[in-house]
Write a protein that holds these residues in place. Sequence first.
Motif, PDB file in Angstrom:
ATOM      1  N   LEU A 196       0.824  -1.201   0.000  1.00  0.00           N
ATOM      2  CA  LEU A 196       0.000   0.000   0.000  1.00  0.00           C
ATOM      3  C   LEU A 196       0.868   1.265   0.000  1.00  0.00           C
ATOM      4  O   LEU A 196       0.635   2.197  -0.764  1.00  0.00           O
ATOM      5  N   CYS A 197       1.896   1.227   0.854  1.00  0.00           N
ATOM      6  CA  CYS A 197       2.667   2.460   1.081  1.00  0.00           C
ATOM      7  C   CYS A 197       3.603   2.798  -0.086  1.00  0.00           C
ATOM      8  O   CYS A 197       3.696   3.953  -0.484  1.00  0.00           O
ATOM      9  N   PRO A 218       3.712   2.101  -3.490  1.00  0.00           N
ATOM     10  CA  PRO A 218       3.171   2.748  -4.705  1.00  0.00           C
ATOM     11  C   PRO A 218       2.507   4.089  -4.419  1.00  0.00           C
ATOM     12  O   PRO A 218       2.547   4.992  -5.243  1.00  0.00           O
ATOM     13  N   ILE A 219       1.911   4.217  -3.211  1.00  0.00           N
ATOM     14  CA  ILE A 219       1.213   5.473  -2.911  1.00  0.00           C
ATOM     15  C   ILE A 219       2.207   6.566  -2.513  1.00  0.00           C
ATOM     16  O   ILE A 219       2.010   7.744  -2.807  1.00  0.00           O
ATOM     17  N   ALA A 220       3.303   6.148  -1.862  1.00  0.00           N
ATOM     18  CA  ALA A 220       4.308   7.150  -1.453  1.00  0.00           C
ATOM     19  C   ALA A 220       5.153   7.619  -2.638  1.00  0.00           C
ATOM     20  O   ALA A 220       5.703   8.720  -2.604  1.00  0.00           O
ATOM     21  N   SER A 277       2.379   5.232 -10.970  1.00  0.00           N
ATOM     22  CA  SER A 277       1.837   6.589 -10.800  1.00  0.00           C
ATOM     23  C   SER A 277       1.801   7.329 -12.125  1.00  0.00           C
ATOM     24  O   SER A 277       0.857   8.076 -12.407  1.00  0.00           O
ATOM     25  N   PRO A 319     -10.269   8.909  -8.033  1.00  0.00           N
ATOM     26  CA  PRO A 319      -9.157   8.496  -7.157  1.00  0.00           C
ATOM     27  C   PRO A 319      -9.421   7.172  -6.445  1.00  0.00           C
ATOM     28  O   PRO A 319      -8.538   6.326  -6.364  1.00  0.00           O
ATOM     29  N   LEU A 354      -7.323   3.769  -6.994  1.00  0.00           N
ATOM     30  CA  LEU A 354      -6.693   3.123  -5.843  1.00  0.00           C
ATOM     31  C   LEU A 354      -7.121   1.654  -5.786  1.00  0.00           C
ATOM     32  O   LEU A 354      -6.304   0.756  -5.544  1.00  0.00           O
ATOM     33  N   LEU A 395      -5.315  -0.436  -8.346  1.00  0.00           N
ATOM     34  CA  LEU A 395      -3.850  -0.548  -8.245  1.00  0.00           C
ATOM     35  C   LEU A 395      -3.348  -1.993  -8.370  1.00  0.00           C
ATOM     36  O   LEU A 395      -2.435  -2.275  -9.153  1.00  0.00           O
ATOM     37  N   TRP A 420       1.283  -6.799  -5.565  1.00  0.00           N
ATOM     38  CA  TRP A 420       2.506  -6.096  -5.189  1.00  0.00           C
ATOM     39  C   TRP A 420       3.694  -7.044  -5.152  1.00  0.00           C
ATOM     40  O   TRP A 420       4.797  -6.711  -5.596  1.00  0.00           O
TER      41      TRP A 420
END
Lengths: 269, 406
Positions: free
Chosen positions: A15-16, A18-20, A124, A159, A163, A166, A255
Amino acid sequence: MSFWLRLGRLCLDSLCVPIAAPFRHASLIRMLVQREIAARTSGTLLGKLWPLVQPGLQVLGFWFMFAVVYDMRNARGPSFLQYLLLGMLPWLCLSEVLSRSTGLFREFSVLFARSPFPLEVLPSVVVVIPGIVYSTVLVLTTGWMLGVVAALKAVLVIPLLLLWALPLLLLCAVIGLFVRDFGQALPFVLTLLMYVTPILYFPDMLPPQVRDWMWLNPLADWMTVIHGLLTGTAFPMNSVWRLAALWLVLLVPGWLLYRRTLLHVRELL
Amino acid sequence: MADTIITLAGVSKSYRSYAHDFDRVLEILTGKARHQSFHALEPLSLTVSKGEVIGVVGKNGAGKSTLLKLLAGTLQSSTGSLSINGRVSAILELGASFHPEMSGHDNVYLTCAIQGLTRRETDAAYDAIVAFAGIPDFMQRPVKTYSSGMLMRLAFSIATHVNPDILIIDEALSVGDGVFARRSFDRIMEFRKAGKTIFFCSHSLYQVEALCDRVLWLDQGRIREQGTPARVITAYSEFLQQQSAVVAPPEAAELATSTPSVASVNPGVPRVLGVAVRVDGRLAKVHTIQSCRNLVEVEIRFRAPANLPMPSVGVIILGGDGRFIASAGTVNDGVTLHTGADQNGSVTLQLPDFPLLKGCYSLEVYLLCERGLHVYEKVRQVAELNVEQKSLELGIVNLPHQWLPH
């Protein structure tokens, strides 16, 4: 490290990371997006407006076909065009993102093959333009049809959809890298999926025996959620739970495979 | 250690080889290895302090480039952990991160963004990058239209203007044409002076020894030796000489085919105008001389533009197998050269009573920067010296000596 600890860490990473990435590499993503827009629109009169004009013209086309030519207002009531557009715009966004993700590694291989390019930014990069464009068009369209409150809610739709998509994006990128036919086949699969999802028709137009199986199609759940959110009808919590469960089930494998593929991709391409 | 900037703990790199393409997919799906490994770099542990200049030497295939690519982040290690505290800029494959369809301008921003610079930081550095590369008129053109020299200039300029803490250089001290090569060399020396950490990989042992604080000698993916440049370079040179007994070194093979012509003509940098080798005043390309009897003179005529510091000159004597026998340089000997108003100058090296014993020798002449590090021009095989001897001394040189009978 225990299995559960590793699993927990994997969930967090999936989660973190790809989002970060957009925040850690904002400058790089902006650069790549600007380059893509420039490549698409250089030499045109409307220039950077084209990415917005294209879906806008699609909306006008749907309006002309279903509100003017077929005059669906008479056949199915005044809300058909509204129903169609609220489902179609998120669908087009999802379809564009997934189709492009199948060639994700090959498209950017020039950049990362021999340089320390951060590969985690790639997901992204492919969602930014469709995300911004379709969000804008959806918000404007919703505002035009349903008013300001619905338009504000519409800001969340794309969004959240991206998400949720993803893990699918990551899986499509991995499969597309190894199975090149996948990139050719996916657009047809997505078109078929659009026909079996209640986007171009109301769910109650389906035969009852088919309708009973609609819960198997997560995109049908998405349509129910979007319409519930934007039109203020009963919010389908069952659909929300099903989508959340599916997302969680796919996120870690997606992931994990993507991360393992990153170790191979420079050697492979 | 507080000033440790790079730490490698058991870092290794293996390249995978699969019997079938599908094995790779199965490996990714199951997480179980289905490949054969080719070890490019065996597990390696290393600590580098801030400001150290590390030289990396080794034969082709020793793992030098793999190590540098791991440090630069273009490869991921197979095992171990690699910790780098600072921004790394690498000059490995010039133009490697450029997108051919994008303009030079956009590639500057792209490469800087990959290096982690913000838009504002890149804006601040842009003019300096363009000025150093010296191609302002080409910045709006796609880089696919650039010559290789222009690509090199731009890549080098970006790599050295992103304010790196660690600079990694692989065989790139002579980038582009003569003028730019000199500027790029000066730029690297500025980094050294500023206390930046530098990894420098080169086949030029002379430059490695002159520039580095510590040298790593890699052999078959392992550190064979590391330590002070003098010790490691000596050991490595001996190793190369042992190897050359089996296989002629590239330098020797190259020597046999090279011509004593001037390598390049760049009006903006010092250049060799001519070299004359005389034995007892007689000018020739091939001399037959008597050991310890003749005067050998090497006259080097050069042109040195006034805008650059006065260059220096070096002469190397090589044996028939390409091995270095002896050398002399104006920097080491504290000799300053001079030029006239026409920017031309000359210097003569005298070797009285030529002390080498019988054998076939050749001469190479180098025109170097004022520090004797950067090579402006190299003239190979300027003359052949066939030394004969009447006496029975053994070896290659007759050392000045005397006997004191008691």
